[in-house]
Design an enzyme around this catalytic site. Structure first.
Site, PDB file in Angstrom:
ATOM      1  CE1 TYR A  73     -35.936  23.689  42.893  1.00  0.00           C
ATOM      2  CE2 TYR A  73     -35.045  25.676  43.891  1.00  0.00           C
ATOM      3  CZ  TYR A  73     -35.114  24.789  42.824  1.00  0.00           C
ATOM      4  OH  TYR A  73     -34.386  25.016  41.691  1.00  0.00           O
ATOM      5  NE  ARG A  76     -40.199  23.779  40.098  1.00  0.00           N
ATOM      6  CZ  ARG A  76     -38.951  23.523  39.724  1.00  0.00           C
ATOM      7  NH1 ARG A  76     -37.965  24.299  40.139  1.00  0.00           N
ATOM      8  NH2 ARG A  76     -38.680  22.531  38.919  1.00  0.00           N
ATOM      9  CB  VAL A 109     -36.614  18.117  39.171  1.00  0.00           C
ATOM     10  CG1 VAL A 109     -35.240  18.542  38.672  1.00  0.00           C
ATOM     11  CG2 VAL A 109     -37.601  19.279  39.031  1.00  0.00           C
ATOM     12  CG  HIS A 125     -31.530  19.105  34.660  1.00  0.00           C
ATOM     13  ND1 HIS A 125     -32.290  19.796  33.750  1.00  0.00           N
ATOM     14  CD2 HIS A 125     -30.279  19.043  34.122  1.00  0.00           C
ATOM     15  CE1 HIS A 125     -31.547  20.128  32.706  1.00  0.00           C
ATOM     16  NE2 HIS A 125     -30.323  19.676  32.894  1.00  0.00           N
ATOM     17  CB  CYS A 161     -22.025  18.110  58.420  1.00  0.00           C
ATOM     18  SG  CYS A 161     -22.919  18.936  57.100  1.00  0.00           S
ATOM     19  CB  THR A 199     -36.766  19.322  25.833  1.00  0.00           C
ATOM     20  OG1 THR A 199     -35.723  20.233  26.211  1.00  0.00           O
ATOM     21  CG2 THR A 199     -36.294  18.458  24.675  1.00  0.00           C
TER      22      THR A 199
HETATM   23  P1  OAD Z   1     -38.875  24.345  28.591  1.00  0.00           P
HETATM   24  O1  OAD Z   1     -39.897  25.020  29.425  1.00  0.00           O
HETATM   25  O2  OAD Z   1     -37.708  25.130  28.143  1.00  0.00           O
HETATM   26  O3  OAD Z   1     -39.568  23.760  27.292  1.00  0.00           O
HETATM   27  C1  OAD Z   1     -40.770  23.041  27.363  1.00  0.00           C
HETATM   28  C2  OAD Z   1     -41.092  22.532  25.971  1.00  0.00           C
HETATM   29  O4  OAD Z   1     -42.268  21.746  26.084  1.00  0.00           O
HETATM   30  C3  OAD Z   1     -41.385  23.627  24.933  1.00  0.00           C
HETATM   31  O5  OAD Z   1     -40.632  23.367  23.751  1.00  0.00           O
HETATM   32  C4  OAD Z   1     -42.870  23.472  24.673  1.00  0.00           C
HETATM   33  O6  OAD Z   1     -43.221  23.782  23.336  1.00  0.00           O
HETATM   34  C5  OAD Z   1     -43.096  22.010  24.967  1.00  0.00           C
HETATM   35  N1  OAD Z   1     -44.456  21.613  25.355  1.00  0.00           N
HETATM   36  C6  OAD Z   1     -45.419  22.342  25.951  1.00  0.00           C
HETATM   37  N2  OAD Z   1     -46.538  21.620  26.129  1.00  0.00           N
HETATM   38  C7  OAD Z   1     -46.285  20.384  25.641  1.00  0.00           C
HETATM   39  C8  OAD Z   1     -47.031  19.176  25.518  1.00  0.00           C
HETATM   40  N3  OAD Z   1     -48.283  19.079  25.946  1.00  0.00           N
HETATM   41  N4  OAD Z   1     -46.427  18.112  24.947  1.00  0.00           N
HETATM   42  C9  OAD Z   1     -45.159  18.187  24.490  1.00  0.00           C
HETATM   43  N5  OAD Z   1     -44.405  19.291  24.576  1.00  0.00           N
HETATM   44  C10 OAD Z   1     -44.948  20.380  25.142  1.00  0.00           C
HETATM   45  O7  OAD Z   1     -38.453  23.032  29.398  1.00  0.00           O
HETATM   46  P2  OAD Z   1     -37.121  22.155  29.266  1.00  0.00           P
HETATM   47  O8  OAD Z   1     -36.666  22.081  27.856  1.00  0.00           O
HETATM   48  O9  OAD Z   1     -37.383  20.899  29.981  1.00  0.00           O
HETATM   49  O10 OAD Z   1     -33.422  23.147  34.328  1.00  0.00           O
HETATM   50  O11 OAD Z   1     -36.106  23.038  30.090  1.00  0.00           O
HETATM   51  C11 OAD Z   1     -34.813  22.540  30.332  1.00  0.00           C
HETATM   52  C12 OAD Z   1     -34.335  22.945  31.690  1.00  0.00           C
HETATM   53  O12 OAD Z   1     -34.479  24.363  31.892  1.00  0.00           O
HETATM   54  C13 OAD Z   1     -35.120  22.345  32.851  1.00  0.00           C
HETATM   55  O13 OAD Z   1     -34.730  21.033  33.156  1.00  0.00           O
HETATM   56  C14 OAD Z   1     -34.807  23.287  33.963  1.00  0.00           C
HETATM   57  C15 OAD Z   1     -35.010  24.589  33.222  1.00  0.00           C
HETATM   58  O14 OAD Z   1     -34.448  25.704  33.783  1.00  0.00           O
HETATM   59  C16 OAD Z   1     -33.059  22.891  35.587  1.00  0.00           C
HETATM   60  O15 OAD Z   1     -33.862  22.740  36.475  1.00  0.00           O
HETATM   61  C17 OAD Z   1     -31.586  22.787  35.777  1.00  0.00           C
END
Ligand code: OAD
Length: 256
Positions: A73, A76, A109, A125, A161, A199
């Site tokens: 973390y 990041r 995040v 998140h 705490c 996403t």
């Molecule tokens: P992912 O890494 O699963 O997906 C990222 C998406 O972004 C993919 O569908 C890519 O095709 C797309 N992508 C890549 N480059 C891009 C660009 N330039 N413009 C637009 N899209 C692009 O990420 P999330 O869907 O955000 O959870 O993942 C969901 C959650 O899984 C996150 O919030 C995190 C992770 O584990 C927690 O931290 C709880």
């Protein structure tokens, strides 16, 4: 060439849907921040290809090896704090100023939406900029930036705490913040259009939020270089990077 014409038609269609929509909200994921230099989780070069989420992003992992989890973390946090909003974040902030976008529901995040000027951002998140107490009955919170150097030297403990402090993010197996989740559901219900950007739509419950809009008669518009599990439900799905596509949409909205 044909692909370009196809994409530009879709961009015009999206601009017109947004312009004529009574209420538009946005759901974003890691892809919107990819062009700022923050890696996504899945897909090519995704963080979860190289690291195991269950070793780094669960309450059990933190209990077993807090030093390892904090190491991940702080890496990041430093990365995110050093990056800037990209044209995709900025276009969305501009659309909110034009009153064409009402809110952004984000799984991210980072705080790049806010730093781009977006005001109504719902963080499903949690946020890397916040450090919280790992004891759920203690509500101590501190800004990560102020103790980042300390954390790198020793595991941080709560001044109130004595429990370990932890990143203010949601881990796998944990529930999402109730207030944010219910706000997100309300926004999705109200929306005539939901823009789903960057996403993979595999993590629940966030992935189902656009389906609430759809069920209420609204439209799903997807912007992503790849297809996702939501593509089949989308009314318009355009293959492209968020920066390029959102900038093109904004240009049309400004002209009209
Ligand atoms: P992912 O890494 O699963 O997906 C990222 C998406 O972004 C993919 O569908 C890519 O095709 C797309 N992508 C890549 N480059 C891009 C660009 N330039 N413009 C637009 N899209 C692009 O990420 P999330 O869907 O955000 O959870 O993942 C969901 C959650 O899984 C996150 O919030 C995190 C992770 O584990 C927690 O931290 C709880």
């Amino acid at each position: 060439m044909e692909m370009y014409v196809e994409a530009s038609k879709k961009i015009k269609k999206i601009a017109s849907e947004v312009e004529n929509s009574f209420y538009t909200t946005v759901l974003t994921g890691a892809g919107i921040s990819a062009e700022s230099g923050i890696p996504t989780f899945r897909g090519r070069d995704g963080l979860w290809n190289k690291y195991r989420p269950e070793e780094l992003a669960t309450p059990q992992a933190f209990e077993k090896d807090p030093k390892l989890v904090w190491g991940w973390y702080t890496w990041r946090m430093k990365l995110v704090f050093s990056k800037e909003p990209n044209p995709g974040h900025k276009a969305l902030a501009e659309m909110e100023k034009m009153d064409l976008v009402k809110s952004i529901i984000t799984q991210n995040v980072d705080d790049l939406h806010e730093r781009a000027g977006s005001r109504n951002v719902i963080h499903l998140h949690g946020e890397l900029k916040e450090v919280i107490c790992s004891n759920r009955s203690c509500d101590y919170k501190v800004e990560a930036k102020t103790i980042l150097d300390e954390i790198e030297k020793r595991l941080p403990t709560c001044p109130e705490c004595g429990s370990l402090l932890r990143p203010g993010v949601v881990w796998f197996g944990e529930s999402l913040p109730t207030e944010e989740l219910s706000k997100a559901f309300q926004e999705a219900e109200k929306s005539k259009v939901i823009l789903v950007i960057g996403t993979s739509a595999v993590v629940q419950p966030a992935a189902s939020i656009p389906l609430i809009t759809k069920r209420k008669g609204g439209k799903i518009i997807e912007i992503n270089p790849d297809t996702t599990s939501l593509t089949g439900f989308a009314d318009v799905s355009v293959r492209g990077g968020a920066g390029e596509v959102l900038t093109a949409i904004l240009e049309i909205l400004k002209r009209d």
